[in-house]
Design a protein around this motif. Sequence first.
Motif, PDB file in Angstrom:
ATOM      1  N   TYR A 119       0.857  -1.031  -0.033  1.00  0.00           N
ATOM      2  CA  TYR A 119       0.092   0.057   0.067  1.00  0.00           C
ATOM      3  C   TYR A 119       0.785   1.062  -0.015  1.00  0.00           C
TER       4      TYR A 119
ATOM      5  N   GLN B 178       2.366   5.022  -0.531  1.00  0.00           N
ATOM      6  CA  GLN B 178       1.704   6.496  -0.538  1.00  0.00           C
ATOM      7  C   GLN B 178       1.296   7.029  -2.094  1.00  0.00           C
TER       8      GLN B 178
ATOM      9  N   PRO C 249      -4.393   8.823   2.524  1.00  0.00           N
ATOM     10  CA  PRO C 249      -4.827   8.551   3.632  1.00  0.00           C
ATOM     11  C   PRO C 249      -6.141   8.897   4.317  1.00  0.00           C
TER      12      PRO C 249
ATOM     13  N   ARG D 182       2.761  -0.603   4.019  1.00  0.00           N
ATOM     14  CA  ARG D 182       3.259  -1.883   4.200  1.00  0.00           C
ATOM     15  C   ARG D 182       2.677  -2.825   3.555  1.00  0.00           C
TER      16      ARG D 182
ATOM     17  N   ASP E  35      -8.071  -2.323   8.154  1.00  0.00           N
ATOM     18  CA  ASP E  35      -6.713  -2.210   8.877  1.00  0.00           C
ATOM     19  C   ASP E  35      -5.960  -0.989   8.559  1.00  0.00           C
ATOM     20  N   PRO E  36      -6.345   0.326   8.684  1.00  0.00           N
ATOM     21  CA  PRO E  36      -5.550   1.354   8.150  1.00  0.00           C
ATOM     22  C   PRO E  36      -3.761   1.443   8.694  1.00  0.00           C
ATOM     23  N   SER E  37      -3.693   0.504   9.540  1.00  0.00           N
ATOM     24  CA  SER E  37      -2.429   0.335   9.759  1.00  0.00           C
ATOM     25  C   SER E  37      -1.417  -0.156   8.692  1.00  0.00           C
ATOM     26  N   LEU E  38      -1.986  -0.707   7.572  1.00  0.00           N
ATOM     27  CA  LEU E  38      -1.469  -1.258   6.509  1.00  0.00           C
ATOM     28  C   LEU E  38      -0.699  -0.144   5.657  1.00  0.00           C
ATOM     29  N   LEU E  39      -1.028   0.906   5.903  1.00  0.00           N
ATOM     30  CA  LEU E  39      -0.571   1.909   4.942  1.00  0.00           C
ATOM     31  C   LEU E  39       1.067   1.932   4.678  1.00  0.00           C
TER      32      LEU E  39
ATOM     33  N   ILE F 248      -7.530  -2.774   3.607  1.00  0.00           N
ATOM     34  CA  ILE F 248      -6.871  -1.524   4.441  1.00  0.00           C
ATOM     35  C   ILE F 248      -7.870  -0.747   5.073  1.00  0.00           C
TER      36      ILE F 248
END
Lengths: 265, 428
Positions: B75, B77, B82, B136, B130-134, B127
Amino acid sequence: MTDLRIVERTVENHANKITARGVQVHYGDKHALKDVDVDILDKTVTAFIGPSGCGKSTFLRCLNRMNDTVATARVKGDIRIDGVDIYDRRVDPVQLRAKVGMVFQKPNPFPKSIYDNVAYGPKIHGLTRNKAEMDAVVETSLRKAALWNEVKDRLQDSGTSLSGGQQQRLCIARAVATSPEVLLMDEPCSALDPIATAQVEELIDDLRSQFSVVIVTHSMQQAARVSQRTAFFHLGHLVEYGETGNIFTNPRDPRTESYITGRIG
Amino acid sequence: MTDLSLQSGARPVDWTSDQAGLRVRKRKAAETRLKLVGLSAIAVAFAMLGLLLWSLVSTGWQAFRQTHVTIEVTYAQEFITPGNLARSNYRGLLEATMLELVPGATDGRRVAAILSNGAQFAVRDRIVADPSLLGRTATLRVPVSDPYDQLWKGLIDRTTPEQNRRLKNDEIAAFDALVAKGLVSSPFNWALLGNADSRFPEQAGLKGALWGSFYALLTCFLLAFPIGIGAAIYLEEFAPKNRVSDFIEVNINNLAAVPSVVFGLLALAVFLGWFGMGRSIPFVGGLTLALMTLPTIIIATRAALKAVPPSIREAALGVGASRQQVVFHHVLPLAMPGILTGTIIGLAQALGETAPLLLIGMNAFVTAAPGTPFDPSTALPTQIFIWADSPERGFVSRTSAAILVLLGFLVMMNALAIYLRNRFERRW
Ligand SMILES: Nc1ncnc2c1ncn2[C@@H]1O[C@H](COP(=O)(O)OP(=O)(O)O)[C@@H](O)[C@H]1O
Ligand SMILES: [Mg+2]
């Protein structure tokens, strides 16, 4: 029981239970019963005999208004039980049938437990107030029908699991459970073997002490064995009616004589 | 007179003569012939059934598997906004992923077309959950699009000249590269049961149709069962037998024979036309099916009531039960197994009924399963109709698979009917 003279003596002091005058029954165009007059005594076994199709069942079914359920049947005349006209508009035929019990030719227990078979009538008529009373009614009825000892341990078994003779006695228990005053039996032994027949006949003799019993039979021996009075029907007519001993030993009408001696029927 | 008749038929019978033997042989031969004819009729019937099932299974079984590709999505940028995860450039993300995965590929759109159109939503949903995947990397197994599914299942012939083939040489090569990397698998096609309809075969499923059929049958049952039994009890037990009841009886029998499309037209005119009910609504479908099922239930119930022996009625009348008590205490309970059997068979018919549902618009393209009986949806048979009508190759096997599902439900309902019949049959 085979000694007719003993039976004859007991007859005399009983009152009339049923009085029928001028009873006529038509099934559509068919005139099945013609002008029948008969007095049926209380606490007596009355036998109806006659060739088949002569109207015995028809007359029996007038006494508890079962003919009302046959769409084509029309009943005329006057039938009184204890002086009350049962075809009066104020008489409820459904209640009448609880007061005039009936046992049919083929044993027809409900496909329910033995207990429920006997309890059904008292239940729908609200004759008991609680389970204990119902238990008592079931037991007395089964005892009256001489069945209690055979089934007391298996009251929850299906009524249809009994033997033919037991089934017929169950039907008798079911009929007496509503405390009827009259018990109608339409050839109750014709589907039974000789041993079961003997048991039921013995039972009928016992029942006489409490009910007025009317039994249709095609067996003259049976009529002679169990009844105190006999009515002979022929082609819709009541030909002769009297004490059983007289009918069999000294018939007045030639038709009765021919039937008894086996020439018609 | 007795003597005369004895003499006139006086030819003595010899049971051991040749003629007698001949008669026995002739009779036995006739019996054998009849048996053979019967057996062959059964054999033909079974062969037909087998053929039908074989053709369905042989085309349909492929639809129970779906080719998937396992991809690692980073994922980055570059593609993800975001603040707006729901509307980021997942298409671009997938194109980049695929370009990396397929060696020598230049056209991102072309390689990304290997994946189902739904892949971008799978990537998005991951995503969003689970937004923390940004920034990753996540591993996803996504369905491939229909042509590649066909290729993997061997339904596209690689020897066909390129211009006649749905997938060109470079596309096949790209896919083969994924296969070589061991990224391609074909697990059970849960989408077939878990998804509603879709334009894309690899995403299309029966969920909407199953719920639509369920709601329609529920409506049908709730209406037709009580009304049917009530009508049957009245006609059989209480109605006077006269011309009016004869007329009603004849008409009920006629109704049972009316083609189902006529009920559909009736529903279209009455429910949609006069009452202004919505199109494609399972509730309306259920009303329509109830019209059809009602005569079946009435006829089955009357037959079951008639089959209760008169001796039971006499017994109950004899102890002073009213007609109503006779019916409700004795006749109806005894007739219930027969009634239920008839009802289930009627419902099974209703489940397979297509024409009336087509007329009230239950062949609409609806991509969400109905939440209530009042949401538009399809039903199983109309879904089959839609898929059978669709040009995409993937719908061929899905049509057969849907038919198998429908047949499965029908078999289950009929088995239940048979079970009930055997379990409760003839208790007197
Ligand atoms: N439900 C009925 N409908 C029409 N005819 C009947 C019906 N029941 C009895 N019958 C006729 O009435 C006559 C008397 O019948 P029934 O009383 O049953 O004779 P049985 O003396 O044998 O009991 C017979 O001719 C019979 O055919
Ligand atoms: Mg009779």
